[in-house]
Motif scaffolding. Structure first.
Motif, PDB file in Angstrom:
ATOM      1  N   VAL A 535       0.869  -1.170   0.000  1.00 49.08           N
ATOM      2  CA  VAL A 535       0.000   0.000   0.000  1.00 49.08           C
ATOM      3  C   VAL A 535       0.911   1.226   0.000  1.00 49.08           C
ATOM      4  CG1 VAL A 535      -0.166  -0.010   2.520  1.00 49.08           C
ATOM      5  CG2 VAL A 535      -1.915   1.146   1.184  1.00 49.08           C
ATOM      6  N   THR A 536       0.505   2.269  -0.703  1.00 49.54           N
ATOM      7  CA  THR A 536       1.364   3.455  -0.813  1.00 49.54           C
ATOM      8  C   THR A 536       1.652   4.049   0.553  1.00 49.54           C
ATOM      9  OG1 THR A 536       0.307   3.893  -2.948  1.00 49.54           O
ATOM     10  CG2 THR A 536       1.668   5.639  -2.007  1.00 49.54           C
ATOM     11  N   GLN A 537       0.632   4.194   1.376  1.00 47.68           N
ATOM     12  CA  GLN A 537       0.835   4.708   2.733  1.00 47.68           C
ATOM     13  C   GLN A 537      -0.210   4.091   3.648  1.00 47.68           C
ATOM     14  OE1 GLN A 537       2.734   8.470   3.646  1.00 47.68           O
ATOM     15  NE2 GLN A 537       0.764   9.222   4.366  1.00 47.68           N
ATOM     16  N   LEU A 538       0.236   3.610   4.797  1.00 48.28           N
ATOM     17  CA  LEU A 538      -0.626   2.916   5.761  1.00 48.28           C
ATOM     18  C   LEU A 538      -0.826   3.783   6.991  1.00 48.28           C
ATOM     19  CD1 LEU A 538      -2.125   0.413   6.817  1.00 48.28           C
ATOM     20  CD2 LEU A 538       0.096  -0.491   7.568  1.00 48.28           C
ATOM     21  N   TYR A 539      -2.079   4.173   7.208  1.00 42.41           N
ATOM     22  CA  TYR A 539      -2.451   4.964   8.374  1.00 42.41           C
ATOM     23  C   TYR A 539      -3.017   4.051   9.466  1.00 42.41           C
ATOM     24  CZ  TYR A 539      -2.351   9.625   6.133  1.00 42.41           C
ATOM     25  OH  TYR A 539      -1.973  10.785   5.539  1.00 42.41           O
ATOM     26  N   VAL A 540      -2.726   4.397  10.706  1.00 40.14           N
ATOM     27  CA  VAL A 540      -3.362   3.741  11.846  1.00 40.14           C
ATOM     28  C   VAL A 540      -3.849   4.830  12.789  1.00 40.14           C
ATOM     29  CG1 VAL A 540      -3.111   2.133  13.755  1.00 40.14           C
ATOM     30  CG2 VAL A 540      -1.872   1.725  11.633  1.00 40.14           C
ATOM     31  N   SER A 541      -5.136   4.814  13.099  1.00 45.93           N
ATOM     32  CA  SER A 541      -5.707   5.810  14.008  1.00 45.93           C
ATOM     33  C   SER A 541      -5.312   5.485  15.441  1.00 45.93           C
ATOM     34  CB  SER A 541      -7.232   5.834  13.871  1.00 45.93           C
ATOM     35  OG  SER A 541      -7.614   6.247  12.583  1.00 45.93           O
ATOM     36  N   ILE A 542      -4.618   6.397  16.067  1.00 42.42           N
ATOM     37  CA  ILE A 542      -4.202   6.247  17.462  1.00 42.42           C
ATOM     38  C   ILE A 542      -4.911   7.348  18.240  1.00 42.42           C
ATOM     39  CG2 ILE A 542      -2.265   6.091  19.045  1.00 42.42           C
ATOM     40  CD1 ILE A 542      -2.194   3.976  16.887  1.00 42.42           C
ATOM     41  N   ASP A 543      -6.065   7.031  18.782  1.00 40.92           N
ATOM     42  CA  ASP A 543      -6.921   8.048  19.387  1.00 40.92           C
ATOM     43  C   ASP A 543      -6.727   8.184  20.888  1.00 40.92           C
ATOM     44  OD1 ASP A 543      -8.053   8.491  16.856  1.00 40.92           O
ATOM     45  OD2 ASP A 543      -9.452   6.843  17.150  1.00 40.92           O
ATOM     46  N   ALA A 544      -5.912   7.348  21.486  1.00 42.30           N
ATOM     47  CA  ALA A 544      -5.679   7.438  22.931  1.00 42.30           C
ATOM     48  C   ALA A 544      -4.369   6.740  23.252  1.00 42.30           C
ATOM     49  CB  ALA A 544      -6.827   6.808  23.718  1.00 42.30           C
ATOM     50  N   SER A 545      -3.800   7.097  24.387  1.00 44.39           N
ATOM     51  CA  SER A 545      -2.504   6.536  24.768  1.00 44.39           C
ATOM     52  C   SER A 545      -2.606   5.477  25.851  1.00 44.39           C
ATOM     53  CB  SER A 545      -1.592   7.661  25.264  1.00 44.39           C
ATOM     54  OG  SER A 545      -2.130   8.269  26.436  1.00 44.39           O
ATOM     55  N   ASN A 546      -3.813   5.237  26.372  1.00 39.28           N
ATOM     56  CA  ASN A 546      -3.968   4.224  27.411  1.00 39.28           C
ATOM     57  C   ASN A 546      -5.326   3.556  27.248  1.00 39.28           C
ATOM     58  OD1 ASN A 546      -6.015   5.733  29.231  1.00 39.28           O
ATOM     59  ND2 ASN A 546      -4.327   7.200  29.034  1.00 39.28           N
ATOM     60  N   LYS A 547      -5.520   2.500  27.982  1.00 39.18           N
ATOM     61  CA  LYS A 547      -6.710   1.653  27.807  1.00 39.18           C
ATOM     62  C   LYS A 547      -7.998   2.385  28.130  1.00 39.18           C
ATOM     63  CE  LYS A 547      -8.576  -2.866  29.178  1.00 39.18           C
ATOM     64  NZ  LYS A 547      -8.313  -4.105  29.956  1.00 39.18           N
ATOM     65  N   GLU A 548      -8.035   3.104  29.237  1.00 42.56           N
ATOM     66  CA  GLU A 548      -9.280   3.752  29.636  1.00 42.56           C
ATOM     67  C   GLU A 548      -9.662   4.877  28.683  1.00 42.56           C
ATOM     68  OE1 GLU A 548     -11.395   2.672  31.826  1.00 42.56           O
ATOM     69  OE2 GLU A 548     -10.006   0.999  32.082  1.00 42.56           O
ATOM     70  N   SER A 549      -8.674   5.651  28.240  1.00 41.75           N
ATOM     71  CA  SER A 549      -8.979   6.715  27.281  1.00 41.75           C
ATOM     72  C   SER A 549      -9.464   6.140  25.958  1.00 41.75           C
ATOM     73  CB  SER A 549      -7.736   7.587  27.052  1.00 41.75           C
ATOM     74  OG  SER A 549      -7.396   8.303  28.208  1.00 41.75           O
ATOM     75  N   LEU A 550      -8.849   5.044  25.520  1.00 37.53           N
ATOM     76  CA  LEU A 550      -9.273   4.417  24.270  1.00 37.53           C
ATOM     77  C   LEU A 550     -10.706   3.904  24.391  1.00 37.53           C
ATOM     78  CD1 LEU A 550      -8.134   3.685  21.449  1.00 37.53           C
ATOM     79  CD2 LEU A 550      -7.656   1.412  22.357  1.00 37.53           C
ATOM     80  N   ARG A 551     -11.054   3.375  25.553  1.00 35.73           N
ATOM     81  CA  ARG A 551     -12.426   2.910  25.760  1.00 35.73           C
ATOM     82  C   ARG A 551     -13.411   4.072  25.681  1.00 35.73           C
ATOM     83  NH1 ARG A 551     -14.306  -1.438  28.928  1.00 35.73           N
ATOM     84  NH2 ARG A 551     -12.275  -1.622  29.936  1.00 35.73           N
ATOM     85  N   ARG A 552     -13.059   5.215  26.249  1.00 33.67           N
ATOM     86  CA  ARG A 552     -13.976   6.356  26.270  1.00 33.67           C
ATOM     87  C   ARG A 552     -14.096   7.027  24.901  1.00 33.67           C
ATOM     88  NH1 ARG A 552     -13.260  10.932  29.220  1.00 33.67           N
ATOM     89  NH2 ARG A 552     -11.004  10.758  29.005  1.00 33.67           N
ATOM     90  N   ILE A 553     -13.010   7.073  24.130  1.00 37.27           N
ATOM     91  CA  ILE A 553     -13.017   7.814  22.876  1.00 37.27           C
ATOM     92  C   ILE A 553     -13.500   6.955  21.717  1.00 37.27           C
ATOM     93  CG2 ILE A 553     -11.565   9.039  21.217  1.00 37.27           C
ATOM     94  CD1 ILE A 553      -9.761   9.793  23.574  1.00 37.27           C
ATOM     95  N   ASP A 554     -12.860   5.802  21.517  1.00 38.88           N
ATOM     96  CA  ASP A 554     -13.222   4.941  20.381  1.00 38.88           C
ATOM     97  C   ASP A 554     -14.421   4.047  20.678  1.00 38.88           C
ATOM     98  OD1 ASP A 554     -11.235   6.015  18.935  1.00 38.88           O
ATOM     99  OD2 ASP A 554      -9.966   4.240  18.840  1.00 38.88           O
ATOM    100  N   ARG A 555     -14.682   3.774  21.938  1.00 45.06           N
ATOM    101  CA  ARG A 555     -15.783   2.893  22.346  1.00 45.06           C
ATOM    102  C   ARG A 555     -15.804   1.622  21.493  1.00 45.06           C
ATOM    103  NH1 ARG A 555     -20.931   6.703  22.708  1.00 45.06           N
ATOM    104  NH2 ARG A 555     -20.387   6.986  20.538  1.00 45.06           N
ATOM    105  N   PRO A 556     -14.730   0.844  21.551  1.00 45.13           N
ATOM    106  CA  PRO A 556     -14.619  -0.357  20.698  1.00 45.13           C
ATOM    107  C   PRO A 556     -15.619  -1.433  21.094  1.00 45.13           C
ATOM    108  CG  PRO A 556     -12.815  -0.263  22.278  1.00 45.13           C
ATOM    109  CD  PRO A 556     -13.558   1.027  22.426  1.00 45.13           C
ATOM    110  N   LEU A 557     -15.954  -2.276  20.123  1.00 47.06           N
ATOM    111  CA  LEU A 557     -16.895  -3.368  20.356  1.00 47.06           C
ATOM    112  C   LEU A 557     -16.200  -4.608  20.892  1.00 47.06           C
ATOM    113  CD1 LEU A 557     -19.120  -3.094  17.160  1.00 47.06           C
ATOM    114  CD2 LEU A 557     -19.442  -2.001  19.370  1.00 47.06           C
ATOM    115  N   TYR A 558     -14.925  -4.759  20.574  1.00 45.46           N
ATOM    116  CA  TYR A 558     -14.189  -5.931  21.049  1.00 45.46           C
ATOM    117  C   TYR A 558     -13.929  -5.814  22.549  1.00 45.46           C
ATOM    118  CZ  TYR A 558     -13.107  -7.379  16.246  1.00 45.46           C
ATOM    119  OH  TYR A 558     -13.196  -7.802  14.960  1.00 45.46           O
ATOM    120  N   ARG A 559     -14.071  -6.930  23.252  1.00 39.74           N
ATOM    121  CA  ARG A 559     -13.736  -6.923  24.676  1.00 39.74           C
ATOM    122  C   ARG A 559     -12.233  -6.850  24.899  1.00 39.74           C
ATOM    123  NH1 ARG A 559     -17.674 -11.275  27.763  1.00 39.74           N
ATOM    124  NH2 ARG A 559     -19.650 -10.284  27.242  1.00 39.74           N
ATOM    125  N   ASP A 560     -11.455  -7.475  24.011  1.00 39.23           N
ATOM    126  CA  ASP A 560     -10.004  -7.462  24.137  1.00 39.23           C
ATOM    127  C   ASP A 560      -9.404  -6.363  23.268  1.00 39.23           C
ATOM    128  OD1 ASP A 560     -10.790  -8.687  21.790  1.00 39.23           O
ATOM    129  OD2 ASP A 560      -9.110 -10.092  21.755  1.00 39.23           O
TER     130      ASP A 560
END
Length: 775
Positions: A535-560
């Motif tokens: 792929v020409t350029q691969l982006y990865v969204s990094i919306d938080a630096s720790n587990k709790e912030s990632l849970r609050r911001i991205d609200r992921p569906l996966y438990r793990d």
């Protein structure tokens, strides 16, 4: 005198000689006295106690403390408890007195009830009904049944509410769950919610009835009875499924029968009748009467999960709660949806009708999701893909500037197509523009369109939308002609592109026509990320630096989700030699902006991406964003983004990482950091400055000076790809980054004209003095 002196010695001698006999005699004497006293007290009680009266008087828990001394007469032996084991029992000689309270009631457990209402909606009508229910309960709130709380299922973390009961306020109150749910024939958050209930029930790490701490629950379903006349044919199917799984998770604490209402009837009257019954049940529970015996599904849970499932299956097939009476004189509700009956193969009974297992479209043609996305400007391709013209494409066509990708990587926006092969996502980010309108899921369970169909549909949809711009005032003829040949593709529209099963084949089709690929993923699919091809350029969204912030911001569906996130970081570190990797940080004020630079620096140290983009969140100004907890107050000012980038650069420097601030695009509130060792070097050709000297229009040539090289040499990328030999990001590094795009110069293309919202020219934003971290 001598005899008196010898007396103590003789006594001591006698004690040592006969002390065993003395101690034994004293013990026997003490036992005789104690038994005599006990026998005398028993004889006295028998004389004072009237005949036919129990010896042990048991005080009724219904009596007040001042009447605690009054005995309760009882002449009947108490029956053995239901389900008790055989064996000797201790008889107390009394039982509870009969009263207005049912035999199962436990007045000692009288408590305060907090109703908690959950709803889901796409069109908005179910939300209105849920709010009316909340207002009705709020108007009748008292000391025993408090004012209700209301939640949208898309705005909560399921583990906070449906893995263990939430702790309501005040802490001594007990929650009573009320769920108001429509039914859809498309994949929505309701499917994810149902999956969560099923997974929680079958998870061996979780108790069989983790929600047994609830005071009770009840479900109200809405459906179109004209299209689906019966429950077996699909009427209110999802509400029925939720009711069944909630019965298992709560230990069969169905507080009131399942209410079903026809949206072509009078929903408000049906909900009022159902709500009245629910309110009466909550009041009974509050004073200690319990759920009662006449409510189907209530009662104690059996110990065996298999037996509970068998009994639930029998209940669902034989004793289904009857739906409430409805009227047929109203217009159709926005939530009226056709739906096939879902089937759970782990609990389906043989006598149930066999349902087709064919996968269904992710976004059916006549679904509200299709309608909503189309209104937002999307062209739906096949059953799960989409394309949309970007606002920056419109801006570039009129000479009003391109997006940050032109300043950073040399991508002209009018040559770029924005599309996605998967409208479904595994996150529910608070800043998502499509919040609540696109499907969500953790596994691909839909029809799969061939990559050729997806690719052709993307191009056709994009060219059709470009063609619609020909009559827009200000469109430049030369750029309009250039736009009819796609040169770049940003797979970042909505959803999760890497989720598409044939993503590598689709990328191959793009590259075959020399269309560069910018793919964005959310670090929740490590297996797909590891298998990703060139792929020409691969982006990865990094919306938080720790587990709790990632849970609050991205609200992921996966438990793990955090474990998946960490695996993606390891995969990115390995791919940095074969892929041009980019961290995309979206700053949301109040979520991940304050004091998280150190955490982000740790992630950069772990994955070592080539670039780090830092961008302030863009507020879409819709009610769905506000419902997700996002307002204009969460949008950072550009100065705040600059301050965060400087803090992040210093944190990286303290870790010995050689990153520098390379470029900026102030209009997008976006700043780029890059790996200095890989992309800050001496140009292959002498660089030429386009800045005039002393106003004479002269140029100067600078040889041997290091410059940032963030641009991409796209022809070189395709040559490397077609050669068949291994290559890395350094093999297609482009020309030096333009002077106007460097850190401290604003990043707006001087060939274009920046305008305000009314189309009037305005000065380009310049961040000011170049900090010492920049180049």
């Amino acid at each position: 005198m001598d005899q008196l002196l010898r007396l103590p010695e003789e006594l001591l001698y006698l004690w040592h000689t006969h002390r065993a006999e003395v101690l034994l005699s004293a013990g026997i004497l003490f036992a005789i006295v104690r038994l005599a006293l006990h026998w005398r007290s028993r004889r006295t009680k028998e004389i004072l106690t009237p005949p036919l009266s129990p010896v042990h008087v048991k005080v009724s828990p219904l009596l007040s403390p001042k009447d605690a001394s009054t005995p309760v007469p009882d002449t009947k032996p108490s029956p053995p408890p239901k389900g008790s084991k055989p064996g000797p029992k201790r008889v107390t000689g009394s039982k509870k007195t009969k009263s207005r309270i049912s035999p199962k009631a436990d007045p000692a457990k009288a408590q305060t009830i907090r109703p908690i209402i959950f709803y889901f909606t796409v069109g908005g009508s179910t939300k209105v009904y849920a709010e009316k229910l909340a207002e009705s309960l709020r108007s009748s709130a008292n000391r025993s049944v408090l004012s209700p709380h209301i939640h949208d299922l898309t705005d909560i973390d399921y583990e906070d509410f449906f893995t263990t009961p939430i702790r309501p306020t005040p802490i001594y109150s007990v929650p009573f769950y009320l769920l108001v749910l429509p039914t859809y024939n498309i994949d929505t958050e309701l499917d994810t919610f149902l999956s969560h209930l099923q997974e929680t029930h079958h998870d061996f790490r979780i108790d069989t009835s983790p929600l047994s701490g609830l005071a009770g629950y009840s479900v109200f379903g809405l459906g179109d009875q004209q299209e689906w006349p019966t429950e077996q044919e699909g009427f209110c199917t999802q509400a029925i499924e939720v009711d069944k799984w909630m019965a298992r998770l709560t230990g069969r604490k169905r507080g009131f029968p399942l209410g079903l209402s026809n949206t072509r009837g009078n929903v408000e009257e049906d909900m009022w009748s159902w709500g009245k019954g629910v309110r009466a049940v909550m009041e009974d529970v509050a004073i200690g009467r319990g759920l009662g015996e006449g409510v189907r599904g209530s009662g104690d849970a059996v110990e065996s999960a298999d037996e509970a499932e068998d009994e639930d299956d029998e209940e669902e097939s034989d004793t289904r709660p009857r739906k409430l009476t409805t009227r047929q004189n109203q217009t159709s509700d926005l939530e009226d949806m056709k739906v096939p009956i879902p089937v759970d193969f782990t609990t389906a009974s043989p006598n149930k009708p066999t349902i087709s297992t064919q996968p269904k479209p992710m976004v059916p043609l006549n679904s509200p999701t299709h309608t909503t996305l189309t209104k937002q400007g999307y062209t739906i391709i096949g059953t799960h893909s989409g394309v949309k013209i970007c606002r920056w494409t419109k801006s570039a066509l009129r000479g009003r500037g391109s997006c940050y990708k032109f300043s950073f990587y040399g991508i002209a926006s009018h040559l770029c197509m924005e599309a996605t092969p998967s409208l479904s996502c595994s996150n529910k980010c608070v800043f998502c523009w499509r919040h609540g309108t696109n499907p969500v899921g953790t596994t691909w369970r839909w029809e799969v369109d061939e990559p050729g169909l997806v690719f052709r549909g993307m191009k056709e949809g994009h060219y059709r939308k470009i063609g619609m711009m020909r009559g827009v005032p200000g469109v430049r003829a030369e750029r309009f002609g250039e736009a009819m040949r796609i040169r770049h593709c940003a797979l970042s529209l909505v959803g999760e592109p890497i989720f598409y099963p044939h993503i590598n084949a689709l990328l191959g089709m793009l590259h075959k026509e020399h269309i560069s690929s910018f793919l964005v993923c959310n670090a929740q699919h490590p297996d797909q990320l590891a298998a990703l091809g060139p792929v020409t350029q691969l982006y990865v969204s990094i919306d938080a630096s720790n587990k709790e912030s990632l849970r609050r911001i991205d609200r992921p569906l996966y438990r793990d989700f955090w474990e998946r996130f960490q695996r993606c970081m390891d995969i990115l570190r390995a791919k940095r030699f074969t892929h041009r990797t980019v961290f995309r940080l979206t700053l949301v004020k109040g979520f991940n902006l304050e004091e998280e630079a150190e955490g982000y620096a740790d992630l950069v140290e772990k994955a070592l991406p080539g670039f780090v983009e830092v961008k302030g969140v863009t507020y879409c100004g819709t009610s769905t964003a506000a419902g997700a907890g996002l307002t204009m107050q969460n949008v950072p000012f550009y100065q705040e983004v600059c301050g965060f980038v400087l803090a992040l650069a210093r944190a990286l420097e303290r870790r010995g990482l050689d990153y520098g601030i390379a470029a900026e695009h102030a209009h997008s509130c976006c700043i780029l950091l890059a790996d200095r060792g890989r992309f800050f070097k001496v140009p292959a050709k002498p660089s030429v400055s386009t800045q005039a000297l002393d106003g004479k229009g002269e140029v100067k040539v600078v040889e041997g000076e290091k410059k940032w090289h963030t641009l991409i040499d796209y022809p070189a990328f395709f040559r490397c790809l077609e050669s068949g030999r291994p290559f890395g990001p350094e093999d297609y590094v482009g020309e030096p980054t333009p002077e106007w795009a460097l850190w401290g110069r604003g990043g707006f293309d001087p060939r274009d004209v920046r305008v305000d919202r009314k189309g009037r020219p305005r000065e380009a934003v310049v961040s000011g003095k170049v900090e010492e971290m920049g180049e």
